[in-house]
Design a protein around this motif. Structure first.
Motif, short mmCIF file in Angstrom:
data_model
loop_
_atom_site.label_atom_id
_atom_site.label_comp_id
_atom_site.label_asym_id
_atom_site.label_seq_id
_atom_site.Cartn_x
_atom_site.Cartn_y
_atom_site.Cartn_z
N SER A 5 8.86 -8.26 -11.95
CA SER A 5 10.32 -8.15 -11.78
C SER A 5 10.92 -7.03 -12.62
CB SER A 5 10.99 -9.48 -12.12
OG SER A 5 10.71 -9.86 -13.44
N ARG A 6 10.28 -6.67 -13.73
CA ARG A 6 10.82 -5.58 -14.56
C ARG A 6 10.74 -4.24 -13.86
NH1 ARG A 6 7.20 -7.41 -19.32
NH2 ARG A 6 6.28 -8.30 -17.48
N SER A 7 9.62 -3.95 -13.25
CA SER A 7 9.45 -2.66 -12.58
C SER A 7 9.76 -2.75 -11.08
CB SER A 7 8.02 -2.15 -12.76
OG SER A 7 7.11 -3.00 -12.10
N GLU A 8 10.08 -3.96 -10.62
CA GLU A 8 10.33 -4.19 -9.20
C GLU A 8 9.19 -3.64 -8.35
OE1 GLU A 8 14.50 -2.91 -8.63
OE2 GLU A 8 14.93 -5.06 -8.67
N THR A 9 7.98 -4.03 -8.74
CA THR A 9 6.76 -3.62 -8.05
C THR A 9 6.05 -4.84 -7.51
OG1 THR A 9 6.50 -1.74 -9.54
CG2 THR A 9 4.55 -2.43 -8.34
N CYS A 10 5.62 -4.75 -6.27
CA CYS A 10 4.85 -5.81 -5.62
C CYS A 10 3.47 -5.25 -5.29
CB CYS A 10 5.57 -6.24 -4.33
SG CYS A 10 4.60 -7.35 -3.29
N CYS A 11 2.43 -5.97 -5.67
CA CYS A 11 1.06 -5.57 -5.34
C CYS A 11 0.42 -6.64 -4.49
CB CYS A 11 0.25 -5.35 -6.60
SG CYS A 11 0.77 -3.91 -7.54
N ILE A 12 -0.21 -6.20 -3.42
CA ILE A 12 -0.90 -7.10 -2.50
C ILE A 12 -2.37 -6.71 -2.48
CG2 ILE A 12 -1.10 -7.87 -0.10
CD1 ILE A 12 1.92 -7.27 0.17
N LEU A 13 -3.22 -7.70 -2.61
CA LEU A 13 -4.66 -7.48 -2.67
C LEU A 13 -5.28 -7.69 -1.30
CD1 LEU A 13 -7.04 -7.10 -4.73
CD2 LEU A 13 -7.16 -9.60 -4.78
N THR A 14 -6.09 -6.73 -0.87
CA THR A 14 -6.95 -6.92 0.30
C THR A 14 -8.38 -6.91 -0.20
OG1 THR A 14 -7.33 -4.60 0.87
CG2 THR A 14 -5.27 -5.61 1.69
N SER A 25 16.64 -0.64 -6.48
CA SER A 25 17.59 -1.67 -6.91
C SER A 25 18.61 -2.01 -5.83
CB SER A 25 18.30 -1.23 -8.18
OG SER A 25 18.98 -0.01 -7.97
N SER A 26 18.83 -1.12 -4.89
CA SER A 26 19.84 -1.36 -3.86
C SER A 26 19.29 -2.00 -2.59
CB SER A 26 20.51 -0.03 -3.49
OG SER A 26 19.55 0.85 -2.93
N GLU A 27 17.99 -2.36 -2.58
CA GLU A 27 17.41 -2.93 -1.36
C GLU A 27 16.77 -4.28 -1.63
OE1 GLU A 27 14.37 -0.35 0.23
OE2 GLU A 27 13.25 -0.36 -1.63
N SER A 28 16.51 -4.99 -0.56
CA SER A 28 15.83 -6.28 -0.65
C SER A 28 14.31 -6.06 -0.58
CB SER A 28 16.26 -7.18 0.51
OG SER A 28 15.78 -6.65 1.74
N GLU A 30 12.48 -7.52 1.56
CA GLU A 30 12.22 -7.38 2.99
C GLU A 30 12.29 -5.92 3.42
OE1 GLU A 30 13.92 -8.96 7.29
OE2 GLU A 30 14.95 -9.55 5.47
N GLN A 31 13.25 -5.18 2.92
CA GLN A 31 13.36 -3.76 3.24
C GLN A 31 12.24 -2.96 2.58
OE1 GLN A 31 17.35 -3.57 1.65
NE2 GLN A 31 18.18 -3.05 3.68
N ALA A 32 11.91 -3.27 1.35
CA ALA A 32 10.90 -2.52 0.61
C ALA A 32 9.53 -2.60 1.26
CB ALA A 32 10.83 -3.01 -0.84
N VAL A 33 9.14 -3.78 1.74
CA VAL A 33 7.79 -3.92 2.32
C VAL A 33 7.70 -3.41 3.75
CG1 VAL A 33 7.15 -5.82 0.79
CG2 VAL A 33 8.13 -6.32 3.03
N GLN A 34 8.81 -2.95 4.31
CA GLN A 34 8.76 -2.33 5.62
C GLN A 34 8.32 -0.87 5.54
OE1 GLN A 34 12.29 -3.08 7.96
NE2 GLN A 34 12.27 -5.24 7.40
N ARG A 35 8.40 -0.29 4.34
CA ARG A 35 7.89 1.08 4.14
C ARG A 35 6.38 1.04 3.98
NH1 ARG A 35 11.88 0.99 0.32
NH2 ARG A 35 10.36 1.09 -1.34
N ALA A 36 5.74 2.17 4.21
CA ALA A 36 4.29 2.26 3.98
C ALA A 36 4.03 2.12 2.48
CB ALA A 36 3.77 3.59 4.49
N PRO A 37 3.02 1.33 2.11
CA PRO A 37 2.71 1.16 0.69
C PRO A 37 1.91 2.32 0.13
CG PRO A 37 1.14 -0.04 2.00
CD PRO A 37 2.13 0.55 2.97
N ALA A 38 1.92 2.45 -1.18
CA ALA A 38 0.94 3.30 -1.85
C ALA A 38 -0.36 2.49 -1.83
CB ALA A 38 1.37 3.59 -3.28
#
Length: 77
Positions: A5-14, A25-28, A30-38
């Motif tokens: 939550s501090r860096s507003e970073t989500c990591c997903i493991l495959t 900070s201005s998006e949800s 839901e909006q963030a994960v619609q972009r292509a991930p690093a």
């Protein structure tokens, strides 16, 4: 998956990769994960299973479900 939550970073493991999403900070989320991930390659392991951020958010800990199940520390992307 884990969210720092501090860096507003989500990591997903495959099984082979770490998908990293950063939220502005201005998006949800839901909006963030619609972009292509690093995408980051994971250390070689059998059947990657779980991850979590460290307390200070500077590292991720990743492990597998196969025995032996080593724990890898990865610097935060």
């Amino acid at each position: 998956m884990d969210i720092d939550s501090r860096s507003e970073t989500c990591c997903i493991l495959t099984y082979s990769y770490l998908l990293v999403y950063r939220k502005n900070s201005s998006e949800s989320w839901e909006q963030a994960v619609q972009r292509a991930p690093a995408i980051r390659q994971l250390p070689l392991m059998q059947q990657a299973e779980s991850l979590c951020f460290s307390d200070n958010g500077q590292n991720l800990f990743v492990t597998s479900e196969k025995t032996p199940a080593p724990v890898f520390r990865i610097s935060t992307p």
